[in-house]
Design a protein around this motif. Sequence first.
Motif, mmCIF file in Angstrom:
data_model
loop_
_atom_site.group_PDB
_atom_site.id
_atom_site.type_symbol
_atom_site.label_atom_id
_atom_site.label_comp_id
_atom_site.label_asym_id
_atom_site.label_seq_id
_atom_site.Cartn_x
_atom_site.Cartn_y
_atom_site.Cartn_z
ATOM 1 N N GLU A 87 -7.158 -5.002 -0.734
ATOM 2 C CA GLU A 87 -6.648 -3.773 -0.120
ATOM 3 C C GLU A 87 -7.551 -2.587 -0.454
ATOM 4 O O GLU A 87 -7.889 -1.783 0.407
ATOM 5 C CB GLU A 87 -5.216 -3.512 -0.596
ATOM 6 C CG GLU A 87 -4.547 -2.351 0.103
ATOM 7 C CD GLU A 87 -3.119 -2.144 -0.364
ATOM 8 O OE1 GLU A 87 -2.598 -1.041 -0.126
ATOM 9 O OE2 GLU A 87 -2.517 -3.059 -0.967
ATOM 10 N N ARG A 88 -7.952 -2.472 -1.724
ATOM 11 C CA ARG A 88 -8.853 -1.375 -2.114
ATOM 12 C C ARG A 88 -10.237 -1.584 -1.516
ATOM 13 O O ARG A 88 -10.874 -0.626 -1.067
ATOM 14 C CB ARG A 88 -8.939 -1.273 -3.640
ATOM 15 C CG ARG A 88 -9.847 -0.163 -4.127
ATOM 16 C CD ARG A 88 -9.324 1.217 -3.727
ATOM 17 N NE ARG A 88 -10.220 2.258 -4.199
ATOM 18 C CZ ARG A 88 -10.602 3.299 -3.469
ATOM 19 N NH1 ARG A 88 -10.145 3.473 -2.263
ATOM 20 N NH2 ARG A 88 -11.424 4.191 -3.963
ATOM 21 N N SER A 114 -5.492 -0.415 -5.807
ATOM 22 C CA SER A 114 -4.707 -0.233 -4.591
ATOM 23 C C SER A 114 -3.240 0.084 -4.882
ATOM 24 O O SER A 114 -2.528 0.573 -4.011
ATOM 25 C CB SER A 114 -4.794 -1.483 -3.708
ATOM 26 O OG SER A 114 -4.249 -2.604 -4.371
#
Length: 167
Positions: A87-88, A114
């Motif tokens: 996600e990050r 994240s």
Amino acid sequence: AKPNWKSEKIPYHLFDIITEPRHFSVVEYRALIGKTMTTIWERGNTPLLLGGSEFYGKSLFFPPLGVGTFPDITDGTWEKLQIADPERAAMIDQNDTYRIARALQMIQLKVKPSELKPVFDPLPGDWLMIFLTRERQDLYERINKRTFEMFESGWIEEVRNIIGTPW
């Protein structure tokens, strides 16, 4: 460009406070701004914050997250981040080595980047924030003009003197 702050009637603060190259974190910036603003308010005056980057400006309202001493990451790649925190990784350009390393440092400390969400915690005091913007073309014209002015006023010689290079 930096104003001629020493000769202004209204006092300027926090110019030339770092005398040698070193890392100056956003955490230090926020603390120093807060202390300076409090001092100005105590004198019965109103502080004005001028210029700067959006990153530092946001820190006045949203303190940095995951603050601490981070281990050095010398072999950090976007692919490693993609595996550890997809996600990050999706939020970071694959060539942004600073943010990739920072995220991997946090992961090494068992913090998943994240999952960190900004927390609104402005510096104390009454605030009025005004953002002034310019059209992109006008901004670039001003930057170009200022750059030429800096060359004409001895910028190259100043750099030569600082680094001691005879070219």
